[in-house]
Write a protein that holds these residues in place. Structure first.
Motif, PDB file in Angstrom:
ATOM      1  N   MET A   1       0.820  -1.192   0.000  1.00 48.85           N
ATOM      2  CA  MET A   1       0.000   0.000   0.000  1.00 48.85           C
ATOM      3  C   MET A   1       0.867   1.260   0.000  1.00 48.85           C
ATOM      4  O   MET A   1       0.563   2.218  -0.688  1.00 48.85           O
ATOM      5  CB  MET A   1      -0.909  -0.044   1.227  1.00 48.85           C
ATOM      6  N   ASP A   3       3.790   1.610  -1.272  1.00 53.53           N
ATOM      7  CA  ASP A   3       4.407   1.803  -2.578  1.00 53.53           C
ATOM      8  C   ASP A   3       3.473   2.543  -3.530  1.00 53.53           C
ATOM      9  O   ASP A   3       3.896   3.390  -4.309  1.00 53.53           O
ATOM     10  CB  ASP A   3       4.824   0.462  -3.176  1.00 53.53           C
ATOM     11  N   TRP A   4       2.184   2.215  -3.501  1.00 55.34           N
ATOM     12  CA  TRP A   4       1.225   2.879  -4.380  1.00 55.34           C
ATOM     13  C   TRP A   4       1.055   4.347  -3.996  1.00 55.34           C
ATOM     14  O   TRP A   4       0.884   5.196  -4.864  1.00 55.34           O
ATOM     15  CB  TRP A   4      -0.111   2.146  -4.359  1.00 55.34           C
ATOM     16  N   LEU A   5       1.099   4.626  -2.715  1.00 54.06           N
ATOM     17  CA  LEU A   5       1.028   6.025  -2.289  1.00 54.06           C
ATOM     18  C   LEU A   5       2.257   6.798  -2.750  1.00 54.06           C
ATOM     19  O   LEU A   5       2.164   7.964  -3.129  1.00 54.06           O
ATOM     20  CB  LEU A   5       0.879   6.118  -0.775  1.00 54.06           C
ATOM     21  N   GLU A   6       3.398   6.138  -2.716  1.00 51.78           N
ATOM     22  CA  GLU A   6       4.626   6.776  -3.192  1.00 51.78           C
ATOM     23  C   GLU A   6       4.551   7.048  -4.697  1.00 51.78           C
ATOM     24  O   GLU A   6       4.970   8.116  -5.168  1.00 51.78           O
ATOM     25  CB  GLU A   6       5.827   5.886  -2.884  1.00 51.78           C
ATOM     26  N   ILE A   7       3.991   6.105  -5.461  1.00 51.57           N
ATOM     27  CA  ILE A   7       3.823   6.311  -6.900  1.00 51.57           C
ATOM     28  C   ILE A   7       2.877   7.477  -7.165  1.00 51.57           C
ATOM     29  O   ILE A   7       3.145   8.338  -8.002  1.00 51.57           O
ATOM     30  CB  ILE A   7       3.323   5.015  -7.570  1.00 51.57           C
ATOM     31  N   LEU A   8       1.759   7.523  -6.437  1.00 53.99           N
ATOM     32  CA  LEU A   8       0.811   8.629  -6.603  1.00 53.99           C
ATOM     33  C   LEU A   8       1.434   9.970  -6.204  1.00 53.99           C
ATOM     34  O   LEU A   8       1.195  10.994  -6.847  1.00 53.99           O
ATOM     35  CB  LEU A   8      -0.448   8.370  -5.787  1.00 53.99           C
ATOM     36  N   LYS A  10       4.690  10.750  -6.370  1.00 57.97           N
ATOM     37  CA  LYS A  10       5.621  11.145  -7.421  1.00 57.97           C
ATOM     38  C   LYS A  10       4.892  11.626  -8.671  1.00 57.97           C
ATOM     39  O   LYS A  10       5.319  12.586  -9.319  1.00 57.97           O
ATOM     40  CB  LYS A  10       6.542   9.973  -7.779  1.00 57.97           C
ATOM     41  N   LEU A  44       2.596   8.873 -13.613  1.00 58.05           N
ATOM     42  CA  LEU A  44       1.958   7.649 -13.138  1.00 58.05           C
ATOM     43  C   LEU A  44       2.345   6.462 -14.010  1.00 58.05           C
ATOM     44  O   LEU A  44       2.703   5.389 -13.502  1.00 58.05           O
ATOM     45  CB  LEU A  44       0.445   7.843 -13.122  1.00 58.05           C
ATOM     46  N   THR A  45       2.305   6.657 -15.319  1.00 57.29           N
ATOM     47  CA  THR A  45       2.687   5.580 -16.235  1.00 57.29           C
ATOM     48  C   THR A  45       4.143   5.187 -16.042  1.00 57.29           C
ATOM     49  O   THR A  45       4.470   3.999 -15.974  1.00 57.29           O
ATOM     50  CB  THR A  45       2.447   6.022 -17.691  1.00 57.29           C
ATOM     51  N   ILE A  48       4.671   3.454 -12.504  1.00 58.80           N
ATOM     52  CA  ILE A  48       4.052   2.124 -12.415  1.00 58.80           C
ATOM     53  C   ILE A  48       4.922   1.107 -13.139  1.00 58.80           C
ATOM     54  O   ILE A  48       5.134   0.003 -12.652  1.00 58.80           O
ATOM     55  CB  ILE A  48       2.610   2.145 -12.965  1.00 58.80           C
ATOM     56  N   PHE A  51       7.924   0.260 -11.189  1.00 60.43           N
ATOM     57  CA  PHE A  51       7.622  -0.467  -9.953  1.00 60.43           C
ATOM     58  C   PHE A  51       8.337  -1.814 -10.000  1.00 60.43           C
ATOM     59  O   PHE A  51       8.332  -2.483 -11.030  1.00 60.43           O
ATOM     60  CB  PHE A  51       6.102  -0.661  -9.851  1.00 60.43           C
TER      61      PHE A  51
END
Length: 166
Positions: A1, A3-8, A10, A44-45, A48, A51
């Motif tokens: 979870m 990691d997804w917050l970190e992606i969002l 960034k 985002l692309t 991801i 990742f």
């Protein structure tokens, strides 16, 4: 979870950086929201694909982010009444590989004093990574515009591309 917050997180900052470049390039005010959203999409692309579970490299991730932005900028440009380049170029600028360019310049400076082959190979690697990432960014932004070059986006239909034989 986390990691997804970190992606969002960034991706959000890629959108902020894209908006900053829009201000720097004196883009019309009506295009700022679209540039921000396309910058978020590009970030985002890219993140991801970068990742660890996805296993993509930075060149593939940058190409995917620029291509997604190129495709989205075509209909969005009609919505905001600006050329697609006004939206797509500031949106992909945050994807430019500053760290590779910086390391290749430092490598050139270090190679003057230290002529070891290891310094040269790292410098060439960083320089080529910079070159290829900038190449895929430019191709990713321009190819959708060249593929879907039509008179007006108002008449654009996706299936129109495949129905040209009739």
């Amino acid at each position: 979870m986390l990691d997804w917050l970190e992606i969002l997180f960034k991706a959000f900052w890629c959108g902020i950086a894209a908006s900053g470049f829009a201000v720097l390039f004196n883009a019309p005010k009506r295009s700022f929201i679209a540039i921000f959203l396309c910058g978020v999409l590009a970030g985002l692309t890219k993140f991801i694909i970068l990742f660890p579970a996805m296993g993509g490299g930075i060149i593939l991730a940058s190409a995917a982010g620029a291509t997604a932005t190129g495709f989205v900028s075509i209909p969005v440009s009609h919505w905001r009444h600006v050329p697609p380049v006004v939206i797509s170029i500031p949106a992909v600028i945050p994807l430019i590989p500053g760290s590779y360019a910086y390391r290749s310049m430092l490598g050139i400076i270090n190679f003057i004093n230290n002529t070891e082959i290891d310094v040269l190979t790292r410098t060439i690697h960083n320089g080529l990574m910079t070159l290829f990432i900038i190449l895929v960014l430019s191709l990713g932004v321009t190819l959708p515009m060249l593929l879907f070059r039509i008179d007006s986006v108002k008449k654009f239909r996706f299936m129109q591309i495949f129905d040209k034989d009739e």
